[in-house]
Design a protein around this motif. Structure first.
Motif, PDB file in Angstrom:
ATOM      1  N   ASP A 130       0.830  -1.207   0.000  1.00  0.00           N
ATOM      2  CA  ASP A 130       0.000   0.000   0.000  1.00  0.00           C
ATOM      3  C   ASP A 130       0.866   1.260   0.000  1.00  0.00           C
ATOM      4  OD1 ASP A 130      -2.279  -1.518  -0.021  1.00  0.00           O
ATOM      5  OD2 ASP A 130      -2.546  -1.475   2.153  1.00  0.00           O
ATOM      6  N   VAL A 156       0.587   6.825  -6.754  1.00  0.00           N
ATOM      7  CA  VAL A 156      -0.562   7.714  -6.932  1.00  0.00           C
ATOM      8  C   VAL A 156      -0.141   9.172  -6.760  1.00  0.00           C
ATOM      9  CG1 VAL A 156      -2.781   8.406  -5.966  1.00  0.00           C
ATOM     10  CG2 VAL A 156      -2.255   5.975  -6.265  1.00  0.00           C
ATOM     11  N   LYS A 168       2.018   1.798  -3.527  1.00  0.00           N
ATOM     12  CA  LYS A 168       0.880   2.250  -4.320  1.00  0.00           C
ATOM     13  C   LYS A 168       0.589   3.728  -4.063  1.00  0.00           C
ATOM     14  CE  LYS A 168      -4.071   1.494  -4.964  1.00  0.00           C
ATOM     15  NZ  LYS A 168      -5.246   0.687  -4.538  1.00  0.00           N
ATOM     16  N   ASN A 169       0.629   4.138  -2.801  1.00  0.00           N
ATOM     17  CA  ASN A 169       0.362   5.542  -2.473  1.00  0.00           C
ATOM     18  C   ASN A 169       1.408   6.468  -3.077  1.00  0.00           C
ATOM     19  OD1 ASN A 169      -1.912   4.825  -0.999  1.00  0.00           O
ATOM     20  ND2 ASN A 169      -0.800   4.704   0.937  1.00  0.00           N
ATOM     21  N   ARG A 171      -0.411  12.035  -9.601  1.00  0.00           N
ATOM     22  CA  ARG A 171      -1.205  13.234  -9.358  1.00  0.00           C
ATOM     23  C   ARG A 171      -0.389  14.492  -9.641  1.00  0.00           C
ATOM     24  NH1 ARG A 171      -5.810  13.355  -6.714  1.00  0.00           N
ATOM     25  NH2 ARG A 171      -5.365  11.347  -5.732  1.00  0.00           N
ATOM     26  N   PHE A 230      -3.741   6.034 -13.364  1.00  0.00           N
ATOM     27  CA  PHE A 230      -4.530   6.242 -12.150  1.00  0.00           C
ATOM     28  C   PHE A 230      -5.521   5.097 -11.967  1.00  0.00           C
ATOM     29  CE2 PHE A 230      -3.722  10.879 -11.489  1.00  0.00           C
ATOM     30  CZ  PHE A 230      -3.577  10.841 -10.111  1.00  0.00           C
ATOM     31  N   ARG A 231      -6.252   4.833 -13.030  1.00  0.00           N
ATOM     32  CA  ARG A 231      -7.317   3.835 -12.962  1.00  0.00           C
ATOM     33  C   ARG A 231      -6.773   2.423 -12.745  1.00  0.00           C
ATOM     34  NH1 ARG A 231     -10.784   6.525 -17.978  1.00  0.00           N
ATOM     35  NH2 ARG A 231     -11.764   8.179 -16.721  1.00  0.00           N
ATOM     36  N   LEU A 263      -4.367   1.719 -10.934  1.00  0.00           N
ATOM     37  CA  LEU A 263      -4.046   1.629  -9.504  1.00  0.00           C
ATOM     38  C   LEU A 263      -5.294   1.652  -8.636  1.00  0.00           C
ATOM     39  CD1 LEU A 263      -0.958   4.016  -9.341  1.00  0.00           C
ATOM     40  CD2 LEU A 263      -0.954   1.519  -9.163  1.00  0.00           C
ATOM     41  N   GLY A 264      -6.448   1.612  -9.275  1.00  0.00           N
ATOM     42  CA  GLY A 264      -7.699   1.592  -8.528  1.00  0.00           C
ATOM     43  C   GLY A 264      -8.243   2.960  -8.183  1.00  0.00           C
ATOM     44  N   MET A 265      -7.625   4.025  -8.693  1.00  0.00           N
ATOM     45  CA  MET A 265      -8.084   5.388  -8.439  1.00  0.00           C
ATOM     46  C   MET A 265      -9.022   5.818  -9.567  1.00  0.00           C
ATOM     47  SD  MET A 265      -6.464   5.808  -5.664  1.00  0.00           S
ATOM     48  CE  MET A 265      -6.819   7.524  -5.330  1.00  0.00           C
ATOM     49  N   GLU A 266     -10.025   6.599  -9.221  1.00  0.00           N
ATOM     50  CA  GLU A 266     -10.995   7.032 -10.213  1.00  0.00           C
ATOM     51  C   GLU A 266     -10.772   8.502 -10.542  1.00  0.00           C
ATOM     52  OE1 GLU A 266     -13.640   6.766 -13.058  1.00  0.00           O
ATOM     53  OE2 GLU A 266     -12.970   5.072 -11.842  1.00  0.00           O
ATOM     54  N   MET A 267     -10.947   8.844 -11.815  1.00  0.00           N
ATOM     55  CA  MET A 267     -10.843  10.217 -12.304  1.00  0.00           C
ATOM     56  C   MET A 267     -12.111  10.510 -13.090  1.00  0.00           C
ATOM     57  SD  MET A 267      -8.920  12.987 -12.486  1.00  0.00           S
ATOM     58  CE  MET A 267      -7.279  12.380 -12.101  1.00  0.00           C
TER      59      MET A 267
END
Length: 274
Positions: free
Chosen positions: A99, A106, A102-103, A110, A138-139, A141-145
């Motif tokens: 994690d 991200v 991953k952070n 960003r 981003f996506r 890695l499980g992040m939504e935009m």
């Protein structure tokens, strides 16, 4: 459809494809939740026994699907796992990182996203493709935009040449409802019109330059005196004094009607000029 094969690279891409494949086979819940079939009641019917056996076979089948979609080098990492969920979590930890990792990824993405700006020399498609490349990471890695965030980013990072088009869009459309596709198409149309105007201006300038050179060449006819130009020469049409005097003498000599010999004529002419 055959499942995607994982060779140890691009784990995020494989994970998304594999998740869709397992869902299509009705097996994803056995990977995500380690789901187990409910126990049979006493004195079950033949139909209940059949349903139970089908459900009981799904968990091992999900594990078998994961085994079949990785190369041997990757398989050695999960060969000791007894359930599909255990194997899935092992692959995610091994190839996606912790994690904390991953952070950090991200955070870097960003920062890259916020710093992106469209250059004057770049085209709209090139800029949007570069922007979407970051968004797709981003996506993965499980992040939504959201699409609204993308529209705002593009509007705020365009060069000054698109200010008139943005103003036109604000007057004609509700900018809170405009889609990414509509915005990109409108910007590309503006870009194409600007390019056509530039081409027309260049052609007009070339034609004007060519016409000026042709006119200048026609007006610069030389007169009979060295270094003179006929257009600006004050002596244009005026013969040099010596040339005019020779002409007058020749006329006088001609009127003698050949009364003198050629030798005498040459002597007279030489004396006059001297």
């Amino acid at each position: 459809m055959s499942p995607p094969v994982f060779n140890g690279e691009q784990y995020h891409m494989w994970a998304i494809k594999m998740k869709a494949f397992l869902r299509g086979q009705g097996l994803w819940q056995y990977v995500e939740e380690n789901r187990q079939p409910t126990q049979l009641r006493q004195n079950p019917t033949l139909n209940q026994i059949r349903i139970f056996e089908e459900e009981a076979a799904k968990a091992p089948r999900a594990l078998s699907c994961i085994h079949a979609t990785v190369i041997d080098l990757v398989f050695t990492r999960i060969m000791a796992c007894e359930t599909a969920k255990e194997a899935w979590d092992k692959l995610r930890e091994e190839f996606m990182g912790s994690d904390i990792t991953k952070n950090m990824q991200v955070l870097n993405l960003r920062r890259e996203f916020e710093m992106l700006r469209m250059q004057e020399s770049k085209k709209v498609k090139e800029y949007v493709d570069r922007l979407m490349s970051v968004v797709n990471k981003f996506r993965l890695l499980g992040m939504e935009m959201t699409e609204r965030r993308l529209v705002e980013k593009i509007l705020l990072s365009l060069p000054k040449g698109f200010e008139s088009k943005i103003s036109s869009l604000e007057d004609s459309k509700d900018m809170s409802q405009i889609t990414l596709t509509e915005l990109v198409h409108a910007l590309q149309a503006q870009e194409q019109r600007t390019l056509l105007r530039q081409e027309d201006t260049s052609e007009d300038a070339m034609m004007a330059t060519h016409k000026g050179k042709s006119t200048q060449g026609n007006n610069r006819r030389a007169c009979k005196q060295y270094g003179h130009i006929e257009k600006v020469c004050k002596n244009k049409g005026i013969q040099p004094p010596q040339q005019a005097q020779v002409g007058k003498i020749k006329c006088k000599v001609k009127r003698l009607n050949n009364s003198l010999s050629p030798l005498a004529m040459q002597l007279i002419l030489a004396m006059k000029l001297g």
